[in-house]
Design an enzyme around this catalytic site. Structure first.
Site, mmCIF file in Angstrom:
data_model
loop_
_atom_site.group_PDB
_atom_site.id
_atom_site.type_symbol
_atom_site.label_atom_id
_atom_site.label_comp_id
_atom_site.label_asym_id
_atom_site.label_seq_id
_atom_site.Cartn_x
_atom_site.Cartn_y
_atom_site.Cartn_z
ATOM 1 N N GLU A 55 0.821 -1.206 0.000
ATOM 2 C CA GLU A 55 0.000 0.000 0.000
ATOM 3 C C GLU A 55 0.859 1.262 0.000
ATOM 4 O O GLU A 55 1.950 1.293 0.575
ATOM 5 C CB GLU A 55 -0.927 -0.016 1.225
ATOM 6 C CG GLU A 55 -1.829 -1.245 1.211
ATOM 7 C CD GLU A 55 -2.972 -1.208 2.210
ATOM 8 O OE1 GLU A 55 -3.901 -1.989 2.047
ATOM 9 O OE2 GLU A 55 -2.946 -0.406 3.163
ATOM 10 N N CYS A 84 3.564 8.473 1.207
ATOM 11 C CA CYS A 84 4.076 7.513 2.186
ATOM 12 C C CYS A 84 4.221 6.169 1.471
ATOM 13 O O CYS A 84 3.227 5.602 1.019
ATOM 14 C CB CYS A 84 3.080 7.434 3.343
ATOM 15 S SG CYS A 84 3.539 6.224 4.586
ATOM 16 N N CYS A 138 6.152 -6.869 7.375
ATOM 17 C CA CYS A 138 7.244 -6.347 8.199
ATOM 18 C C CYS A 138 7.690 -7.443 9.154
ATOM 19 O O CYS A 138 6.874 -8.211 9.646
ATOM 20 C CB CYS A 138 6.785 -5.121 8.989
ATOM 21 S SG CYS A 138 8.145 -4.266 9.812
ATOM 22 N N CYS A 167 6.082 -5.064 15.876
ATOM 23 C CA CYS A 167 5.732 -4.060 16.883
ATOM 24 C C CYS A 167 4.286 -4.313 17.326
ATOM 25 O O CYS A 167 3.404 -4.549 16.503
ATOM 26 C CB CYS A 167 5.884 -2.648 16.314
ATOM 27 S SG CYS A 167 7.594 -2.284 15.867
ATOM 28 N N CYS A 178 1.126 -2.219 15.852
ATOM 29 C CA CYS A 178 1.081 -1.929 14.420
ATOM 30 C C CYS A 178 0.382 -3.065 13.674
ATOM 31 O O CYS A 178 0.720 -4.239 13.863
ATOM 32 C CB CYS A 178 2.504 -1.762 13.886
ATOM 33 S SG CYS A 178 2.546 -1.460 12.113
ATOM 34 N N LEU A 188 10.467 5.888 18.400
ATOM 35 C CA LEU A 188 10.976 5.662 19.758
ATOM 36 C C LEU A 188 9.912 5.003 20.656
ATOM 37 O O LEU A 188 10.112 3.914 21.167
ATOM 38 C CB LEU A 188 11.436 7.004 20.334
ATOM 39 C CG LEU A 188 12.264 6.944 21.593
ATOM 40 C CD1 LEU A 188 13.561 6.185 21.395
ATOM 41 C CD2 LEU A 188 12.567 8.359 22.096
ATOM 42 N N CYS A 231 -1.405 5.867 9.866
ATOM 43 C CA CYS A 231 -0.193 5.190 10.350
ATOM 44 C C CYS A 231 -0.556 3.851 10.968
ATOM 45 O O CYS A 231 -1.463 3.768 11.792
ATOM 46 C CB CYS A 231 0.468 5.983 11.467
ATOM 47 S SG CYS A 231 1.180 7.511 10.985
HETATM 48 N N1 SAH Z 1 9.358 0.395 10.316
HETATM 49 C C1 SAH Z 1 9.462 1.807 10.246
HETATM 50 C C2 SAH Z 1 8.478 2.469 9.315
HETATM 51 C C3 SAH Z 1 7.046 1.998 9.301
HETATM 52 S S1 SAH Z 1 5.970 2.469 10.597
HETATM 53 C C4 SAH Z 1 9.386 2.403 11.646
HETATM 54 O O1 SAH Z 1 9.200 1.646 12.598
HETATM 55 O O2 SAH Z 1 9.596 3.584 11.786
HETATM 56 C C5 SAH Z 1 5.712 4.189 10.445
HETATM 57 C C6 SAH Z 1 5.285 4.849 11.752
HETATM 58 O O3 SAH Z 1 3.923 4.509 12.104
HETATM 59 C C7 SAH Z 1 6.156 4.393 12.917
HETATM 60 O O4 SAH Z 1 6.508 5.463 13.730
HETATM 61 C C8 SAH Z 1 5.216 3.449 13.637
HETATM 62 O O5 SAH Z 1 5.619 3.274 14.948
HETATM 63 C C9 SAH Z 1 3.872 4.150 13.474
HETATM 64 N N2 SAH Z 1 2.725 3.296 13.758
HETATM 65 C C10 SAH Z 1 2.626 1.969 13.555
HETATM 66 N N3 SAH Z 1 1.417 1.506 13.943
HETATM 67 C C11 SAH Z 1 0.719 2.570 14.383
HETATM 68 C C12 SAH Z 1 -0.609 2.741 14.904
HETATM 69 N N4 SAH Z 1 -1.458 1.727 15.005
HETATM 70 N N5 SAH Z 1 -0.995 3.983 15.243
HETATM 71 C C13 SAH Z 1 -0.141 5.026 15.081
HETATM 72 N N6 SAH Z 1 1.113 4.925 14.609
HETATM 73 C C14 SAH Z 1 1.543 3.712 14.268
#
Ligand code: SAH
Length: 375
Positions: free
Chosen positions: A101, A114, A121, A125, A128, A229, A349
């Site tokens: 996407e 974006c 991935c 996390c 996410c 972070l 995000c």
């Molecule tokens: N792997 C990379 C880039 C992809 S995630 C990274 O970790 O930075 C892009 C951003 O979206 C990251 O800051 C991630 O922590 C955030 N993100 C992921 N899931 C989210 C959610 N459910 N709500 C808000 N931000 C989220």
């Protein structure tokens, strides 16, 4: 008479993901001059050509030779959705059936694209939804670039003011720094004057903190870096961003300092901090964040958590987010609250899910995986 040996058809080279040095080498091999690389890049990336016969300043004979060995093969767009807030999301299908996407987010004076860097991935996390899809593989540089190529073509077709890509963020599906080689090659093309010509401040790589690749990137490209972070203590970060077990906070912060030492004194590191109610949004968390970032020049992005089914987390209240922001601002840290965009089309995000043939078997852990295309 013996029949000639049949060789399998050679796969043609896709020029879409080749940077200038690669294209120059490609033309040198054909006995052509280096300037052909600039010509080709302009046709592909600025004029949106996918067919050599469109390239009017290239002789018919050379067009013919090019078409024998090479192609310009973008990914196919299979879903195209427009949000009520102007955000536009595309699902692109890869040759192996997986889908990724890409999201365009228009703001007052800019248009941010974006893009994804991997299919799924590998980082897992906990907050996410891309993580739930598991991981299939890295995207090639052509697959990364396809997203920009298709988005700029389709936005041009809108013929509306303010619908142009001015910024690119590698914040879609995947961890860009675990696909380092293809990502830096894609960035070469984003920055090249004969391709997208973006300024280095307008390209952002977002990472969960892959330290060795941060060190390499510092010497390779002067682009903006964002660190996801989300926590100030190792016990919590181990849970939210499990790669923290490999690269804990102390090492990550040292890497951030090393990275910024190689940057001009005016540049800033972006810190992303997702706001999770009762998890990382207290006054004490804000104080710890201030202490942790002391001495670093940063721009803090507070991201309201975008919920999804079965995540187990809640979005921090507006009050909590603003209290958190006030504390940081009082400590002289530029802090913005990221607006949630494209929620109605699952484009915010952490909501990018595509369609991933999971090789990590993570999907099996969850009873009901969601797919952006069908849900
Ligand atoms: N792997 C990379 C880039 C992809 S995630 C990274 O970790 O930075 C892009 C951003 O979206 C990251 O800051 C991630 O922590 C955030 N993100 C992921 N899931 C989210 C959610 N459910 N709500 C808000 N931000 C989220």
């Amino acid at each position: 008479m013996s029949t000639p040996i049949q060789f399998p058809a050679m796969e043609k080279i896709n020029l879409l993901g080749m940077n200038r040095p690669e294209l120059e080498a490609f033309f040198a091999e054909m006995g052509e001059k280096a300037f052909r690389a600039s010509q080709l890049m302009k046709w592909i990336h600025q004029l949106g050509a996918a067919d050599f016969s469109q390239m009017s300043n290239i002789s018919k004979a050379l067009q013919q030779r090019l078409s024998e060995t090479a192609t310009i093969q973008p990914l196919e767009v299979v879903v195209d959705q427009l949000s009520t807030d102007g955000t536009r999301k595309w699902v692109l299908r890869l040759a192996d059936g997986n889908c990724i996407e890409t999201v365009f987010i228009p703001e007052d004076d800019r248009g941010t694209l974006c893009i994804s860097s991997q299919i799924g991935c590998a980082l897992d996390c906990s907050f996410c939804s891309t993580a739930r899809q598991g991981f299939s593989r890295n995207l090639s540089s052509a697959e990364i670039l396809s997203q920009v190529w298709q988005a700029s073509r389709l936005l041009d077709e809108e013929k509306k003011p303010g619908r142009k890509i001015t910024n690119v963020v590698l914040m879609g599906m995947g961890e860009p720094l675990l696909n380092y080689d293809n990502v830096v090659k894609a960035i070469d093309i984003l920055l090249d004057d004969f391709a997208y010509g973006l300024s280095k401040r307008r390209v952002t790589v977002s990472t969960a903190g892959v330290i060795p690749a941060m060190d390499r990137l510092a010497d390779r490209h002067d682009v903006q870096l964002a660190i996801s972070l989300h926590a100030t203590r190792d016990d919590l970060r181990d849970e939210l961003v499990p790669i923290n077990k490999k690269y804990p906070l102390k090492d990550l912060m040292a890497a951030c300092h090393r990275f910024m030492e190689k940057r001009s004194p005016r540049s800033r590191l972006t810190i992303e901090y997702v706001m999770l109610a009762g998890v990382n949004d207290s006054a004490q968390d804000a104080d710890e964040l201030i202490k942790l970032l002391d001495g670093l020049s940063v721009l803090i992005n507070l991201i309201p958590f975008n919920p999804f089914e079965g995540s187990g987390y809640k979005t921090s209240s507006n009050n909590a987010v603003h209290r958190f922001q006030d504390k940081l601002i009082k400590a002289n840290m530029t802090t913005i609250i990221r607006k949630t965009r494209g929620e109605d089309i699952d484009a915010a995000c952490g909501q990018l899910v595509g369609k991933v043939t999971d090789k990590s078997r993570r999907q099996q852990k969850f009873i009901k995986p969601r797919f952006g295309m069908n849900s």
